[in-house]
Scaffold this motif. Structure first.
Motif, PDB file in Angstrom:
ATOM      1  N   ARG A  89      -1.675   6.521  -5.257  1.00  0.00           N
ATOM      2  CA  ARG A  89      -1.191   5.271  -5.856  1.00  0.00           C
ATOM      3  C   ARG A  89      -0.092   4.661  -4.993  1.00  0.00           C
ATOM      4  NH1 ARG A  89      -0.905   8.514 -10.958  1.00  0.00           N
ATOM      5  NH2 ARG A  89      -2.794   8.068 -12.176  1.00  0.00           N
ATOM      6  N   ARG A  93      -0.280   1.127  -3.028  1.00  0.00           N
ATOM      7  CA  ARG A  93       0.696   0.092  -3.361  1.00  0.00           C
ATOM      8  C   ARG A  93       1.449  -0.381  -2.118  1.00  0.00           C
ATOM      9  NH1 ARG A  93       1.724  -4.084  -6.008  1.00  0.00           N
ATOM     10  NH2 ARG A  93       0.762  -3.065  -7.817  1.00  0.00           N
ATOM     11  N   GLU A 181      -5.062  -2.640  -9.751  1.00  0.00           N
ATOM     12  CA  GLU A 181      -4.584  -1.422 -10.413  1.00  0.00           C
ATOM     13  C   GLU A 181      -5.716  -0.725 -11.172  1.00  0.00           C
ATOM     14  OE1 GLU A 181      -1.767  -0.193  -9.897  1.00  0.00           O
ATOM     15  OE2 GLU A 181      -0.489  -1.818  -9.175  1.00  0.00           O
TER      16      GLU A 181
END
Length: 217
Positions: A89, A93, A181
């Motif tokens: 993640r 990001r 997401e």
């Protein structure tokens, strides 16, 4: 008899490689990498074109330098998060931030001529040790995450990459940050399932080999 010339000086004592890279990033951000040239850089820096070559060999070197500079704005941290999902993640990001701030990096970072740093790949493979002990599978997972981020970012910033720049109207197919997401979690779920199947298959193969070795001939 000397001829007096007007305009910029041929030599620029204060010129540095750092200043050239910063100016190149500004141009690429505002006008795209297609607008980037040594002459355009010289104009931006109020310098003579030949002065630039004391610091960079050519435009290809400039593209390599600005790609590394863009990536360096959001480096992967050391150490990586212990949980492999948190690590993926975070990597996704950070890359999202790079590409949305510098859309041209979607192109240059995918070019072997302009970006060949494998440290991020090594970071991701190591971070996936908690998911799989197969380095080849971990590498494939890492490439899948990168490809996903790049693909969604293209949909997110496509208008900025087109001639004419950003427009207030947006395609109904434009990917949002929420789409990014949600899709990332789906991808991570799929990676976990694929790793579990691979682990089960390896265990089955190991049992078969053990059984075969123990069986009388």
């Amino acid at each position: 008899m000397a001829i007096k010339t007007q305009g910029r000086q041929a030599s620029s004592p204060g010129l540095t490689r750092r200043a050239i890279v910063a100016a190149a990033v500004r141009i690429a951000d505002a006008e795209g990498v297609s607008a980037l040239s040594m002459r355009r850089l010289a104009t931006e820096l109020d310098s003579g074109v030949m002065s630039l070559y004391r610091h960079v060999a050519n435009k290809e070197e400039v593209l390599t330098a600005i790609t590394q500079a863009a990536c360096d704005e959001h480096p992967y941290p050391e150490p990586a998060p212990q949980d492999w999902r948190d690590a993926m993640r975070l990597a996704a990001r950070l890359d999202w931030e790079v590409y949305t701030r510098h859309p041209w990096a979607l192109v240059t970072s995918s070019s072997a001529r302009h970006f060949s740093d494998t440290s991020c790949l090594d970071w991701m493979v190591d971070a996936l040790a908690g998911l799989t002990d197969d380095p080849d599978l971990a590498r494939s997972f890492s490439i899948a995450v990168w490809s996903y981020v790049q693909g969604v970012c293209i949909q997110h910033v496509a208008q900025q990459l087109l001639p004419g720049g950003d427009k207030p109207e947006q395609s109904p197919l434009r990917a949002t940050e929420h789409d990014f997401e949600v899709g990332l979690e789906i991808l991570l779920d799929g990676m976990e399932q694929r790793a579990a199947r691979a682990g089960a298959q390896t265990a089955d193969d190991s049992r078969v080999r053990t059984f075969s070795a123990a069986s009388p001939h």
